[in-house]
Structures are given as C-alpha cells and as structure tokens.
Design a protein around this motif. Structure first.
Motif, PDB file in Angstrom:
ATOM      1  N   CYS A   1       0.966  -1.042  -0.219  1.00 34.39           N
ATOM      2  CA  CYS A   1       0.163  -0.090  -0.176  1.00 34.39           C
ATOM      3  C   CYS A   1       1.358   1.759   0.040  1.00 34.39           C
TER       4      CYS A   1
ATOM      5  N   ARG B   1       3.419   2.175  -3.316  1.00 33.59           N
ATOM      6  CA  ARG B   1       2.536   2.242  -4.683  1.00 33.59           C
ATOM      7  C   ARG B   1       1.796   3.892  -5.255  1.00 33.59           C
ATOM      8  N   HIS B   2       2.289   3.772  -5.929  1.00 32.48           N
ATOM      9  CA  HIS B   2       2.603   5.202  -6.516  1.00 32.48           C
ATOM     10  C   HIS B   2       1.292   5.362  -6.815  1.00 32.48           C
ATOM     11  N   SER B   3       0.025   4.587  -7.244  1.00 31.32           N
ATOM     12  CA  SER B   3      -1.484   5.000  -7.544  1.00 31.32           C
ATOM     13  C   SER B   3      -2.545   5.189  -7.089  1.00 31.32           C
ATOM     14  N   ALA B   4      -3.203   6.233  -6.931  1.00 27.96           N
ATOM     15  CA  ALA B   4      -4.449   6.174  -6.011  1.00 27.96           C
ATOM     16  C   ALA B   4      -5.180   4.845  -6.202  1.00 27.96           C
ATOM     17  N   GLY B   5      -5.385   4.305  -6.944  1.00 27.66           N
ATOM     18  CA  GLY B   5      -6.164   2.976  -7.342  1.00 27.66           C
ATOM     19  C   GLY B   5      -5.483   1.726  -6.640  1.00 27.66           C
ATOM     20  N   ALA B   6      -3.922   1.460  -6.749  1.00 26.96           N
ATOM     21  CA  ALA B   6      -3.506   0.645  -5.886  1.00 26.96           C
ATOM     22  C   ALA B   6      -3.283   0.935  -4.495  1.00 26.96           C
ATOM     23  N   PHE B   7      -3.129   2.200  -4.363  1.00 21.51           N
ATOM     24  CA  PHE B   7      -2.728   2.676  -2.574  1.00 21.51           C
ATOM     25  C   PHE B   7      -4.090   2.094  -2.323  1.00 21.51           C
TER      26      PHE B   7
END
Length: 67
Positions: free
Chosen positions: A6, A9-15
C-alpha cells in the motif's frame, strides 16, 4: 505485506486496493482468533441417548392346514 504494498504504490487505485486488502485481512485475523478462543472454551455438545428405532414386528403368517 499488504501494508507495505500500500505504501510503496504510486497510483491511487493500487494504494486503495492494498489498503482495503489490509483492512479486510486484519478483520479476518481478529475474527479467526476470536473463533479459536470461543471453540477452545466451548463445552462439547451433549448427545442424546435416543432409543434405537426398530421396524415393527411382522404379523405371524398363517399356515394352510396339514392334510
């Protein structure tokens, strides 16, 4: 592990996905430990001694008269 994924990760979706997986995993862990503790302290179920069910007796068969 999901908490590490969590944060890294750099993207909001993956986070958000890994954050959700971490929360779900934490809840599942707590419920699993609670279930194990309840089962450890629970008394075994009592089995009822029910009579064995037998089929009804057959009626006596009539024999033809002997000549």
């Amino acid at each position: 592990m999901s908490w590490v994924l969590c944060v890294t990760r750099h993207s909001a979706g993956a986070f958000g996905f890994w954050l959700l997986m971490g929360i779900v995993g934490a809840i599942a862990t707590v419920l699993g430990f609670a279930q194990a503790r309840i089962e450890a302290n629970a008394q075994p179920e009592m089995l009822l001694d029910l009579p064995v069910r037998r089929p009804p007796p057959e009626p006596p068969q009539e024999h033809p008269p002997q000549p």
